[in-house]
Design a protein around this motif. Sequence first.
Motif, PDB file in Angstrom:
ATOM      1  N   GLU A  62      -5.950   5.193   0.018  1.00  0.00           N
ATOM      2  CA  GLU A  62      -4.771   4.485  -0.007  1.00  0.00           C
ATOM      3  C   GLU A  62      -3.855   4.550   1.471  1.00  0.00           C
ATOM      4  O   GLU A  62      -3.419   3.677   1.930  1.00  0.00           O
ATOM      5  CB  GLU A  62      -3.842   4.746  -1.135  1.00  0.00           C
ATOM      6  CG  GLU A  62      -2.765   3.825  -1.245  1.00  0.00           C
ATOM      7  CD  GLU A  62      -1.815   4.227  -2.273  1.00  0.00           C
ATOM      8  OE1 GLU A  62      -1.006   3.376  -2.580  1.00  0.00           O
ATOM      9  OE2 GLU A  62      -2.218   5.221  -3.198  1.00  0.00           O
ATOM     10  N   PHE A  63      -4.089   5.809   1.879  1.00  0.00           N
ATOM     11  CA  PHE A  63      -3.123   6.171   3.031  1.00  0.00           C
ATOM     12  C   PHE A  63      -4.023   6.349   4.359  1.00  0.00           C
ATOM     13  O   PHE A  63      -3.727   6.993   5.354  1.00  0.00           O
ATOM     14  CB  PHE A  63      -2.313   7.396   2.635  1.00  0.00           C
ATOM     15  CG  PHE A  63      -1.416   7.129   1.693  1.00  0.00           C
ATOM     16  CD1 PHE A  63      -0.350   6.159   1.469  1.00  0.00           C
ATOM     17  CD2 PHE A  63      -1.887   7.653   0.233  1.00  0.00           C
ATOM     18  CE1 PHE A  63       0.489   5.989   0.491  1.00  0.00           C
ATOM     19  CE2 PHE A  63      -1.178   7.344  -0.795  1.00  0.00           C
ATOM     20  CZ  PHE A  63      -0.061   6.435  -0.737  1.00  0.00           C
ATOM     21  N   SER A  64      -5.374   5.635   4.235  1.00  0.00           N
ATOM     22  CA  SER A  64      -6.179   5.689   5.699  1.00  0.00           C
ATOM     23  C   SER A  64      -5.881   4.488   6.340  1.00  0.00           C
ATOM     24  O   SER A  64      -6.784   3.483   5.867  1.00  0.00           O
ATOM     25  CB  SER A  64      -7.440   6.127   5.065  1.00  0.00           C
ATOM     26  OG  SER A  64      -8.443   5.762   6.345  1.00  0.00           O
ATOM     27  N   MET A  65      -4.949   4.058   7.031  1.00  0.00           N
ATOM     28  CA  MET A  65      -4.470   2.837   7.616  1.00  0.00           C
ATOM     29  C   MET A  65      -5.187   2.499   8.833  1.00  0.00           C
ATOM     30  O   MET A  65      -4.869   2.650   9.980  1.00  0.00           O
ATOM     31  CB  MET A  65      -2.837   2.816   7.741  1.00  0.00           C
ATOM     32  CG  MET A  65      -2.134   3.650   6.551  1.00  0.00           C
ATOM     33  SD  MET A  65      -2.639   2.950   5.313  1.00  0.00           S
ATOM     34  CE  MET A  65      -2.035   1.144   5.114  1.00  0.00           C
ATOM     35  N   LYS A  66      -6.524   1.888   8.905  1.00  0.00           N
ATOM     36  CA  LYS A  66      -7.523   1.893  10.002  1.00  0.00           C
ATOM     37  C   LYS A  66      -6.875   0.622  10.752  1.00  0.00           C
ATOM     38  O   LYS A  66      -7.306   0.335  11.741  1.00  0.00           O
ATOM     39  CB  LYS A  66      -8.683   1.562   9.518  1.00  0.00           C
ATOM     40  CG  LYS A  66      -9.302   2.724   8.660  1.00  0.00           C
ATOM     41  CD  LYS A  66     -10.550   2.560   8.512  1.00  0.00           C
ATOM     42  CE  LYS A  66     -11.460   4.069   8.129  1.00  0.00           C
ATOM     43  NZ  LYS A  66     -12.897   3.951   8.001  1.00  0.00           N
ATOM     44  N   ASP A  67      -6.105  -0.276  10.291  1.00  0.00           N
ATOM     45  CA  ASP A  67      -5.870  -1.585  10.809  1.00  0.00           C
ATOM     46  C   ASP A  67      -4.273  -1.512  11.300  1.00  0.00           C
ATOM     47  O   ASP A  67      -3.874  -2.238  12.001  1.00  0.00           O
ATOM     48  CB  ASP A  67      -5.455  -2.793   9.866  1.00  0.00           C
ATOM     49  CG  ASP A  67      -4.647  -2.586   8.681  1.00  0.00           C
ATOM     50  OD1 ASP A  67      -3.822  -1.509   8.333  1.00  0.00           O
ATOM     51  OD2 ASP A  67      -4.230  -3.167   7.819  1.00  0.00           O
ATOM     52  N   GLY A  68      -3.746  -0.054  11.256  1.00  0.00           N
ATOM     53  CA  GLY A  68      -2.542   0.218  12.230  1.00  0.00           C
ATOM     54  C   GLY A  68      -1.519  -0.013  11.140  1.00  0.00           C
ATOM     55  O   GLY A  68      -0.180   0.015  11.663  1.00  0.00           O
ATOM     56  N   SER A  69      -1.334  -0.488  10.185  1.00  0.00           N
ATOM     57  CA  SER A  69      -0.295  -0.634   9.148  1.00  0.00           C
ATOM     58  C   SER A  69       0.439   0.661   8.945  1.00  0.00           C
ATOM     59  O   SER A  69      -0.338   1.559   8.951  1.00  0.00           O
ATOM     60  CB  SER A  69      -0.776  -1.585   7.748  1.00  0.00           C
ATOM     61  OG  SER A  69      -1.238  -2.864   8.092  1.00  0.00           O
ATOM     62  N   HIS A  70       1.499   0.525   8.649  1.00  0.00           N
ATOM     63  CA  HIS A  70       2.150   1.808   8.212  1.00  0.00           C
ATOM     64  C   HIS A  70       2.072   2.289   6.574  1.00  0.00           C
ATOM     65  O   HIS A  70       1.815   1.197   5.880  1.00  0.00           O
ATOM     66  CB  HIS A  70       3.795   1.511   8.188  1.00  0.00           C
ATOM     67  CG  HIS A  70       4.053   1.556   9.850  1.00  0.00           C
ATOM     68  ND1 HIS A  70       5.452   1.056  10.195  1.00  0.00           N
ATOM     69  CD2 HIS A  70       3.507   1.419  10.841  1.00  0.00           C
ATOM     70  CE1 HIS A  70       5.647   1.095  11.450  1.00  0.00           C
ATOM     71  NE2 HIS A  70       4.464   1.193  11.921  1.00  0.00           N
ATOM     72  N   PRO A  71       1.821   3.450   6.416  1.00  0.00           N
ATOM     73  CA  PRO A  71       1.565   3.639   4.996  1.00  0.00           C
ATOM     74  C   PRO A  71       2.579   3.166   4.127  1.00  0.00           C
ATOM     75  O   PRO A  71       3.708   3.062   4.187  1.00  0.00           O
ATOM     76  CB  PRO A  71       1.653   5.299   5.023  1.00  0.00           C
ATOM     77  CG  PRO A  71       1.157   5.691   6.593  1.00  0.00           C
ATOM     78  CD  PRO A  71       1.925   4.593   7.551  1.00  0.00           C
TER      79      PRO A  71
END
Length: 362
Positions: A231-240
């Motif tokens: 859930e918190f692996s933000m590969k697209d650069g989005s903030h958690p």
Amino acid sequence: MNLKNTAQTFCVAAATAMLFASCGQGNSATKTLATTPAAKVDSGKKSDTAKTSVETTAAVADKPVTYAPIDHAQYDSLMKKMSHNDSTGKWPVKNTPYPLPGAILPYKRVVAFYGNLSSKRMGILGELPPNEMLAKLKGEVKNWEKADPTTPVQPALHYIAVVASGTPGKSGKYRTRMPFKQIDSVLSLAKKANAIVFLDVQVGLGNIRSELPELEKYLSMPQVHFGMDPEFSMKDGSHPGKRIGSYDAEDVNYASNYLAELVRKNNLPPKILIVHRFTKKMVTNYKNIKLHKEVQIVMDMDGWGDPGLKLDSYHFYVHNEPVQFTGFKLFYKNDLKIAPHHMLTPEEVLKFKPYPMYIQYQ
């Protein structure tokens, strides 16, 4: 419950709570984000067979332990039992390797309390004073032993060692590494309860390759296992917390390979690797996940919601995409938010196919 209607009814949003904690071993204070995701749908007396390996499995080992060899016939029998008469052919998973001696699964069911010592809002592990928390954990263990007397229960503490953050911090990765002194405290608490420990990571804008090695000194201990939260692996650069992240089979394979090497290098019993999941896109290419005799992988349905929603999530994202073992998460508070305001009991969870062998309470 209709899957499409469920998806329309429940939004894909994480409930968040703010936690102030020191970053890593440094002195700076950083705001961090704790989450409790909804179970979003994107759209029986102890048996003799369970004793042989279990009695040689040390929950917390202070000295080297000799483990009994794996009895293949016994193991196969327990895996078939775990499938709970599943008729789809998916369970038990075919062609899985026999584990090394000392394996916990499927000989025991793990019942874990989840959270962080710095926050009362991230889970029951940090919400209650330590002795009260351990007493409550003991009570849940007894509940599961009563519900399924044929499966021994292994208590556990599941500690969030890396927390997804609402601010970038010094690293710019939107994650905070908890101080090692907290991990030491959790290990001490676990020893009181004869519990094993899971260290969980929420990588934010970082990655599993940078976070897992930081915990090697702990993961080299026989009683310490690992959890990774897509859930918190933000590969697209989005903030958690803004959207749901993901891991690919490649990431899971990196973690399992790393843990397998630690097991071989340190002559350890198998590690358990928990992979959280409550949507399809959280774990991609599941068929490419590789299994090892040194590591036991649990796909854990960790979303919250009403009983029907949780069952649907378990069916579509865990049962239908089999890896090795399954887990199920129960929320003391969030599961009560939506009618019928009911947290599933052990007896109700044991109606699922396959039987979850890892139970987490938050």
